[in-house]
Design a protein around this motif. Structure first.
Motif, PDB file in Angstrom:
ATOM      1  N   GLY A   1       0.810  -1.098  -0.113  1.00  0.00           N
ATOM      2  CA  GLY A   1      -0.013  -0.127  -0.022  1.00  0.00           C
ATOM      3  C   GLY A   1       1.095   1.372   0.020  1.00  0.00           C
ATOM      4  N   ALA A   2       1.849   1.251   0.897  1.00  0.00           N
ATOM      5  CA  ALA A   2       2.792   2.414   0.799  1.00  0.00           C
ATOM      6  C   ALA A   2       3.444   2.463  -0.148  1.00  0.00           C
ATOM      7  CB  ALA A   2       3.807   2.221   2.105  1.00  0.00           C
ATOM      8  N   MET A   3       3.832   1.578  -1.024  1.00  0.00           N
ATOM      9  CA  MET A   3       4.794   1.599  -2.298  1.00  0.00           C
ATOM     10  C   MET A   3       4.086   1.992  -3.558  1.00  0.00           C
ATOM     11  SD  MET A   3       6.979  -1.993  -1.309  1.00  0.00           S
ATOM     12  CE  MET A   3       8.197  -1.837  -3.076  1.00  0.00           C
ATOM     13  N   GLY A   4       2.539   1.753  -3.371  1.00  0.00           N
ATOM     14  CA  GLY A   4       1.601   2.055  -4.532  1.00  0.00           C
ATOM     15  C   GLY A   4       1.125   3.220  -4.365  1.00  0.00           C
ATOM     16  N   ILE A   5       1.252   4.299  -3.026  1.00  0.00           N
ATOM     17  CA  ILE A   5       0.636   5.516  -3.088  1.00  0.00           C
ATOM     18  C   ILE A   5       1.825   6.624  -3.276  1.00  0.00           C
ATOM     19  CG2 ILE A   5      -0.412   7.000  -1.302  1.00  0.00           C
ATOM     20  CD1 ILE A   5      -1.830   4.612  -0.248  1.00  0.00           C
ATOM     21  N   TYR A   6       2.983   6.308  -2.291  1.00  0.00           N
ATOM     22  CA  TYR A   6       3.802   7.513  -2.167  1.00  0.00           C
ATOM     23  C   TYR A   6       4.559   7.991  -3.600  1.00  0.00           C
ATOM     24  CZ  TYR A   6       3.412   7.995   2.744  1.00  0.00           C
ATOM     25  OH  TYR A   6       2.878   8.326   4.116  1.00  0.00           O
ATOM     26  N   PRO A   7       4.888   6.870  -4.495  1.00  0.00           N
ATOM     27  CA  PRO A   7       5.734   7.327  -5.537  1.00  0.00           C
ATOM     28  C   PRO A   7       4.773   8.224  -6.613  1.00  0.00           C
ATOM     29  CG  PRO A   7       5.889   5.238  -5.064  1.00  0.00           C
ATOM     30  CD  PRO A   7       5.118   5.568  -4.158  1.00  0.00           C
ATOM     31  N   CYS A   8       3.389   8.050  -6.483  1.00  0.00           N
ATOM     32  CA  CYS A   8       2.382   8.726  -7.535  1.00  0.00           C
ATOM     33  C   CYS A   8       2.261  10.157  -7.092  1.00  0.00           C
ATOM     34  CB  CYS A   8       1.102   7.542  -7.426  1.00  0.00           C
ATOM     35  SG  CYS A   8       1.146   6.006  -8.427  1.00  0.00           S
ATOM     36  N   ILE A   9       2.270  10.615  -5.644  1.00  0.00           N
ATOM     37  CA  ILE A   9       2.055  11.715  -5.369  1.00  0.00           C
ATOM     38  C   ILE A   9       3.104  12.638  -6.036  1.00  0.00           C
ATOM     39  CG2 ILE A   9       2.393  13.638  -3.670  1.00  0.00           C
ATOM     40  CD1 ILE A   9      -0.179  11.719  -3.361  1.00  0.00           C
ATOM     41  N   ALA A  10       4.424  12.128  -6.020  1.00  0.00           N
ATOM     42  CA  ALA A  10       5.659  13.280  -6.835  1.00  0.00           C
ATOM     43  C   ALA A  10       5.434  13.097  -8.316  1.00  0.00           C
ATOM     44  CB  ALA A  10       6.794  12.651  -6.329  1.00  0.00           C
ATOM     45  N   ASN A  11       5.110  11.854  -8.862  1.00  0.00           N
ATOM     46  CA  ASN A  11       5.187  11.544 -10.050  1.00  0.00           C
ATOM     47  C   ASN A  11       3.943  12.484 -10.849  1.00  0.00           C
ATOM     48  OD1 ASN A  11       6.262  10.117 -12.468  1.00  0.00           O
ATOM     49  ND2 ASN A  11       4.297   9.195 -12.574  1.00  0.00           N
ATOM     50  N   THR A  12       2.829  12.455 -10.327  1.00  0.00           N
ATOM     51  CA  THR A  12       1.749  13.277 -10.680  1.00  0.00           C
ATOM     52  C   THR A  12       2.183  14.760 -10.926  1.00  0.00           C
ATOM     53  OG1 THR A  12       0.018  11.622  -9.899  1.00  0.00           O
ATOM     54  CG2 THR A  12      -0.640  13.744 -10.399  1.00  0.00           C
ATOM     55  N   ILE A  13       2.668  15.291  -9.739  1.00  0.00           N
ATOM     56  CA  ILE A  13       3.128  16.780  -9.554  1.00  0.00           C
ATOM     57  C   ILE A  13       3.987  16.985 -10.840  1.00  0.00           C
ATOM     58  CG2 ILE A  13       4.074  18.254  -8.230  1.00  0.00           C
ATOM     59  CD1 ILE A  13       1.770  17.933  -7.086  1.00  0.00           C
ATOM     60  N   SER A  14       5.062  16.121 -10.949  1.00  0.00           N
ATOM     61  CA  SER A  14       5.875  16.518 -11.999  1.00  0.00           C
ATOM     62  C   SER A  14       5.195  16.303 -13.365  1.00  0.00           C
ATOM     63  CB  SER A  14       7.055  15.169 -11.988  1.00  0.00           C
ATOM     64  OG  SER A  14       7.673  15.500 -10.913  1.00  0.00           O
ATOM     65  N   TRP A  15       4.349  15.088 -13.644  1.00  0.00           N
ATOM     66  CA  TRP A  15       3.602  15.261 -14.767  1.00  0.00           C
ATOM     67  C   TRP A  15       2.711  16.315 -15.166  1.00  0.00           C
ATOM     68  CZ3 TRP A  15      -0.780  10.742 -15.819  1.00  0.00           C
ATOM     69  CH2 TRP A  15      -0.838  10.458 -17.173  1.00  0.00           C
ATOM     70  N   VAL A  16       2.110  16.794 -14.144  1.00  0.00           N
ATOM     71  CA  VAL A  16       1.406  18.108 -14.581  1.00  0.00           C
ATOM     72  C   VAL A  16       2.185  19.175 -14.581  1.00  0.00           C
ATOM     73  CG1 VAL A  16      -0.461  19.601 -13.580  1.00  0.00           C
ATOM     74  CG2 VAL A  16      -0.658  17.080 -13.301  1.00  0.00           C
ATOM     75  N   SER A  17       3.205  19.278 -14.020  1.00  0.00           N
ATOM     76  CA  SER A  17       4.142  20.510 -14.062  1.00  0.00           C
ATOM     77  C   SER A  17       4.733  20.592 -15.529  1.00  0.00           C
ATOM     78  CB  SER A  17       5.273  20.574 -12.857  1.00  0.00           C
ATOM     79  OG  SER A  17       4.848  20.748 -11.908  1.00  0.00           O
ATOM     80  N   ASN A  18       5.149  19.230 -15.973  1.00  0.00           N
ATOM     81  CA  ASN A  18       5.868  19.205 -17.227  1.00  0.00           C
ATOM     82  C   ASN A  18       4.700  19.465 -18.472  1.00  0.00           C
ATOM     83  OD1 ASN A  18       7.762  16.203 -17.048  1.00  0.00           O
ATOM     84  ND2 ASN A  18       8.096  18.244 -16.040  1.00  0.00           N
TER      85      ASN A  18
END
Length: 510
Positions: free
Chosen positions: A391-408
């Motif tokens: 659960g932890a491994m499936g949630i935390y990476p997506c926060i940073a990755n989503t921010i980067s995706w939208v910012s890009n």
């Protein structure tokens, strides 16, 4: 921007450079690249690459470690109430289960309401002033949580804690995007956000140690958790007045040539955010609001953020219900967070290298889905604890990755800031839901809580990521076929700049 301005010494902190309307960065477009003096003219490509690597290392060392520490303090201070609960907070303040959940909820109300406004405040003041000030303020709020005697005092302190913390995450997310190329941003954002996972890991260890102070000075262990962590935050905030820097064109730690290099590498990356967008206009708000990427980003981020807060606030309780003592439950919460931090950084690196942020989101969300299926479907403590890991491994990476995706994929200095503010604010608003789904009466299996988190992961995080990926891929194909070229016909460089990510030559990151 005049080349003479670029060659001038950086202005004093309380002055604004000539021609600037605020303290924001000027990030010139590729069309304006020739207007910035090249300090490396005449050097070979190999020499330029060496200088560029040296500059990037300098930026990383000056920016990433301290900003990550700030977010670690932020996340620790907002979630340590879960650790305090295990050490007697609820009983000491004579709170019902509903009152405890309300004290969790009120943080997200003030946090979410004020979050979209903070990026504008960041740019109308200066990062070196705005960020340290809010850190000191929330450190004071955290300290007062250890001094309260009833439910009313706790809920008031939590309200102001949310208000003070509202500016940090969207502010730094935007701030970092003003320093790095799009292909460099993901790993830095991942390292920054991994501090949240480390906060969960570190928080469990710290809470277990501080709880041993029970009775010291007439205060219970849970109170000392708030007091000591709050005072530490105040110290960090004061130091930040010297360790948080302004945007690249005003950063005191850069030499004149280094400032030019930073701006030139952003220009070469087709980041058009800011050469002429100095004055705030309501048109930038509407540009964000009318963009479908903004709302799909909100959907994806709520899937990750709603699950994040449910997990981080209640994982000590979930582990405690597996049959472990409060101290052991605090300690057993450490390894899942450590694994989540490692995967967060790994995904950030992979997404930067492959430029496939959408696929990374989709893959990682499946790990989280598997974890919560295990929590729902098994009665075995070992299997459920393994589910906590996934659960932890499936949630935390997506926060940073989503921010980067939208910012890009959002161009324009105010548009990007507003989009990030809206998206992060909406995501955190789902903390209201997360605060109320793990009820004491549902222990030890917590079917409703696990079920809601699973729904967030499947529908919003996974489903939203798949939808966004497909739509961006289709739009890129249209642009490559020339179907959007009519947007730029007859436009000058300034007018092209205003188009931002609507420019036909702007290719979205998938």
């Amino acid at each position: 921007m005049d080349t003479k301005e670029m060659g001038a010494q950086p202005p004093a902190p309380d002055e604004k450079p000539p021609g600037f309307h605020d303290a924001e960065i000027s990030k010139p477009t590729a069309e304006h690249l020739h207007e910035i003096d090249d300090p490396d003219a005449g050097l070979s490509e190999a020499e330029k690459a060496t200088i560029d690597r040296r500059l990037l290392r300098k930026l990383d060392l000056r920016l990433i470690p301290w900003l990550s520490l700030l977010y670690l303090a932020s996340f620790l201070d907002r979630t340590n109430i879960g650790n305090a609960k295990l050490d007697g907070l609820q009983q000491a303040l004579n709170m019902s289960n509903a009152q405890y959940n309300a004290s969790l909820t009120v943080f997200f109300v003030s946090y979410s309401v004020f979050e979209p406004l903070t990026n504008v405040l960041l740019k109308r003041t200066r990062p070196s002033l705005f960020i340290p000030t809010i850190i000191v303020l929330w450190g004071i709020c955290m300290t007062t949580m250890g001094l309260v005697h009833n439910y009313g005092g706790l809920i008031t302190a939590r309200w102001f804690l949310g208000l003070a913390e509202a500016g940090l995450f969207p502010g730094i997310s935007y701030y970092l995007s003003c320093w790095y190329r799009r292909s460099e941003f993901g790993i830095r954002m991942a390292i920054f956000f991994s501090a949240a996972a480390l906060a969960g890991s570190f928080g469990g260890l710290l809470a277990a140690a501080i709880a041993k102070m029970d009775g010291v000075g007439g205060k219970q262990g849970w109170a000392w958790i708030f007091i000591l962590e709050g005072l530490a935050t105040v110290v960090i905030g004061v130091l930040s007045y010297w360790l948080v820097y302004d945007f690249p064109d005003r950063a005191a730690f850069l030499s004149e040539d280094e400032r030019k290099r930073v701006l030139r590498r952003l220009a070469a990356d087709k980041q058009a955010s800011g050469l002429r967008e100095h004055e705030f206009k309501t048109a930038y708000i509407w540009a964000s609001v009318k963009d479908s990427k903004t709302w799909l980003g909100c959907v994806i981020y709520m899937g990750a953020d709603g699950a994040l807060y449910a997990f981080s606030l209640f994982v000590p309780t979930i582990i405690n219900q597996l049959g472990y003592s409060s101290t052991r439950a605090q300690l057993l919460s450490v390894p899942p967070y450590a694994c989540a931090a490692i995967l967060t950084v790994s995904i950030g690196y992979l997404a930067d290298r492959t430029r496939q942020r959408g696929l990374c989101n989709i893959f990682v969300s499946l790990i989280g889905i598997a974890g919560f299926c295990m929590l729902l479907g098994s009665k075995t403590a070992g299997v459920q604890y393994a589910g906590v890991f996934l659960g932890a491994m499936g949630i935390y990476p997506c926060i940073a990755n989503t921010i980067s995706w939208v910012s890009n994929n959002v161009e324009g200095v105010y548009k990007r800031g507003i989009t990030l503010g809206l998206m992060i604010g909406w995501g955190n608003l789902n903390g209201i839901v997360s605060s109320n789904i793990y009820r004491s009466e549902d222990a030890p299996r917590f079917y409703p809580g696990h079920g809601v988190v699973l729904g967030y992961l499947v529908v919003f995080l996974f489903g939203g990521s798949v939808t966004q990926y497909i739509l961006l891929r289709k739009e890129n194909r249209r642009r490559l076929r020339g179907e959007r070229d009519h947007r730029s016909e007859g436009l000058g460089s300034e007018e092209l700049e205003v188009l931002g990510d609507k420019r036909p030559d702007f290719i979205y990151t998938l």
